[in-house]
Design a protein around this motif. Structure first.
Motif, mmCIF file in Angstrom:
data_model
loop_
_atom_site.group_PDB
_atom_site.id
_atom_site.type_symbol
_atom_site.label_atom_id
_atom_site.label_comp_id
_atom_site.label_asym_id
_atom_site.label_seq_id
_atom_site.Cartn_x
_atom_site.Cartn_y
_atom_site.Cartn_z
ATOM 1 N N TRP A 34 0.820 -1.061 0.118
ATOM 2 C CA TRP A 34 0.037 -0.033 -0.198
ATOM 3 C C TRP A 34 0.791 1.324 -0.114
ATOM 4 O O TRP A 34 0.720 2.028 0.450
ATOM 5 N N TRP A 35 2.145 1.270 -0.565
ATOM 6 C CA TRP A 35 2.987 2.287 -0.640
ATOM 7 C C TRP A 35 2.598 3.035 -1.865
ATOM 8 O O TRP A 35 3.578 2.981 -2.881
ATOM 9 N N GLY A 66 -3.663 4.216 3.758
ATOM 10 C CA GLY A 66 -2.510 4.268 4.677
ATOM 11 C C GLY A 66 -2.884 3.276 5.693
ATOM 12 O O GLY A 66 -4.172 2.844 5.894
ATOM 13 N N GLY A 67 -1.807 2.461 6.410
ATOM 14 C CA GLY A 67 -2.131 1.502 7.509
ATOM 15 C C GLY A 67 -2.273 0.125 6.778
ATOM 16 O O GLY A 67 -2.469 -0.813 7.503
ATOM 17 N N LYS A 91 2.575 -8.077 8.113
ATOM 18 C CA LYS A 91 3.497 -7.931 9.265
ATOM 19 C C LYS A 91 3.168 -8.490 10.470
ATOM 20 O O LYS A 91 1.879 -9.040 10.654
ATOM 21 N N HIS A 142 10.481 0.683 11.179
ATOM 22 C CA HIS A 142 9.794 2.003 11.446
ATOM 23 C C HIS A 142 9.747 2.437 12.708
ATOM 24 O O HIS A 142 9.399 1.492 13.532
ATOM 25 N N TRP A 190 -7.070 4.264 11.563
ATOM 26 C CA TRP A 190 -5.692 3.719 11.848
ATOM 27 C C TRP A 190 -4.789 5.196 12.365
ATOM 28 O O TRP A 190 -3.839 4.949 13.155
ATOM 29 N N TRP A 249 -3.162 10.487 5.658
ATOM 30 C CA TRP A 249 -1.949 10.896 6.475
ATOM 31 C C TRP A 249 -0.794 11.837 5.693
ATOM 32 O O TRP A 249 -0.396 12.945 6.232
ATOM 33 N N LYS A 337 12.162 5.833 2.451
ATOM 34 C CA LYS A 337 10.984 5.400 3.345
ATOM 35 C C LYS A 337 10.754 5.971 4.407
ATOM 36 O O LYS A 337 9.786 6.154 5.091
HETATM 37 C C1 GAL Z 1 2.191 1.374 7.906
HETATM 38 C C2 GAL Z 1 3.140 0.844 7.277
HETATM 39 C C3 GAL Z 1 4.202 1.830 6.594
HETATM 40 C C4 GAL Z 1 3.633 3.040 5.970
HETATM 41 C C5 GAL Z 1 2.256 3.554 6.647
HETATM 42 C C6 GAL Z 1 1.230 4.348 6.134
HETATM 43 O O1 GAL Z 1 1.312 0.567 8.695
HETATM 44 O O2 GAL Z 1 3.901 -0.195 7.896
HETATM 45 O O3 GAL Z 1 4.923 1.296 5.852
HETATM 46 O O4 GAL Z 1 3.304 2.704 4.623
HETATM 47 O O5 GAL Z 1 1.621 2.328 7.153
HETATM 48 O O6 GAL Z 1 0.757 3.781 5.096
#
Ligand code: GAL
Length: 419
Positions: A34-35, A66-67, A91, A142, A190, A249, A337
């Protein structure tokens, strides 16, 4: 994986053309993630380019949001129809859930050839294994508990980076008086949960965080500290603007970049947006641990889990897994990233001061205590529990009349119902 269109094309063109077509068709991987924001897409592109440089094809399966909630829904329906992608960003405990369904393929040969056991910290390696075999590869670490700020806005308001929750509210007031939005936020479940877990961490400390959001201890979930954390979290609404509902976000991050807002509480994928905008950490933007959480580190490890596939696709998939832990990828991907490499042996000289602080704090909290998995980012509890907690957090945050005590009770029920 050959898509329907390509197959149709190959079948309907002449034999000679079909032969030409298949001879140039390299083994390829389809990768779900989802990047899709500016910084995230730059980062994902690093892996695509490295695969292509080795002669493999990359079929991008990007699902915005996002998320990753939408991405996971799409992944489930693809898997249910018996057609999962070669790899997907999955994950934490969810890797185990997919493993239990018998859908993941193993990476043991690559892991052994590349010495993953020696490269990866044991806590990270454990998450990547199912039933003793590697089934996923970590791409980064992260940190979720960060505060980002625009230094010009802080200057205009005459405030410094806040280091406690009280200072955050004081700075917020001053920023509002100076004519800016104090805290950029996107009203999505999220994102609410992301802010909430940092406030909870600041309110109760890491031990409390661990009891409540990882161990799902009833007393912690329903007790006074939880009520206090919920109340403080709700007060943060005073620092947010009226148009936050549904906002992505990265749009919130761009409000800080543009100088419309002073600050944002968000994980360090936000740094990917500052970087993509050509900004320099410590000069054009500031980073600091979320107020009151200096001694803690909420980690969120992105990883690519591998589905059980065969033939050429498997060959390409194994190459993907190998590349994902190699220094070239780990460095270029994480620079874009906003995260730090998943393997601790890399040279960090190219990384900015936020990344270096992240690494230092990661190592320090791992030794001294304070390293905790992010609930909001799927590292702490299974997906059903996480979903139930998200509902409580977001409903409470958006409700005019739900008392914090009631939300705390609902937290207990959410954890129980999902167990
Ligand atoms: C997180 C993900 C990150 C980033 C973020 C916003 O859950 O681990 O890589 O993409 O969402 O989408």
């Amino acid at each position: 994986m050959v898509s329907f269109d390509k197959t149709t094309l190959a079948l309907t063109t002449s034999l000679a053309a079909a032969v030409t077509f298949s001879s140039v068709q390299a083994a390829e991987v389809e990768v779900l993630h989802w990047w899709t924001s500016g910084g995230e897409a730059r980062a994902a592109n690093v892996l695509k380019e490295l695969m292509e440089a080795e002669g493999y094809g990359w079929e991008d399966f990007a699902v915005a949001g996002g998320g990753g909630e939408t991405a996971m829904t799409v992944l489930k329906s693809r898997a249910m129809s018996g057609n999962p992608p070669s790899a997907a960003q999955i994950k934490g405990p969810e890797i185990q859930e997919w493993g239990e369904l018998g859908l993941l393929g193993e990476l043991d040969e690559v892991a052994e050839a590349e010495g993953w056991d020696e490269l990866l910290p044991p806590t990270v390696a454990d998450v990547m294994r199912y039933d003793g075999s590697y089934v996923a590869v970590p791409v980064n670490v992260h940190r979720v508990n960060w505060l980002w700020a625009n230094p010009e806005v802080l200057d205009e308001a005459g405030v410094e980076m806040p280091t406690t929750l009280d200072e955050l509210f004081e700075a917020g007031e001053a920023i509002r008086e100076a004519g800016y939005i104090p805290l950029a936020h996107g009203g999505q479940a999220w994102q609410d949960a992301t802010v909430f877990e940092s406030v909870l961490l600041a309110t109760g400390g890491t031990e409390f965080y661990q009891q409540a959001l990882v161990d799902l201890d009833e007393e912690a979930l329903g007790g006074e500290t939880m009520v206090e954390a919920l109340e403080t979290f709700k007060r943060l609404r005073e620092l947010m603007d009226d148009d936050m509902s549904g906002r992505d976000w990265n749009i919130a991050t761009s409000m800080v970049i543009e100088g419309d807002a002073g600050m944002q509480l968000m994980g360090d994928w936000a740094k990917g947006e500052f970087t993509a905008a050509g900004l320099t950490a410590g000069e054009d933007y500031l980073c600091a641990a979320a107020p009151g959480t200096q001694d803690a580190f909420t980690f969120n490890i992105d990883s690519l889990a591998m589905f059980r596939v065969e033939g050429e696709e498997r060959e390409a998939q194994q190459a993907l897994a190998r590349l994902a832990l190699e220094p070239t990828f780990q460095e270029a991907f994480n620079l874009a990233k906003g995260s730090i490499p998943a393997r601790p042996d890399l040279d960090m000289s190219e990384f900015d001061q936020c990344a270096r602080q992240s690494l230092e704090d990661f190592q320090h909290t791992a030794d001294a205590g304070g390293l905790v998995p992010s609930m909001a980012h799927g590292m702490a509890v299974r997906a059903d529990v996480q979903g139930a907690i998200f509902d409580v957090v977001t409903n409470y945050f958006n409700s005019r009349d739900m008392a914090a005590e009631e939300a705390a009770e609902r937290m207990v029920n959410a954890a129980q119902a999902a167990l």
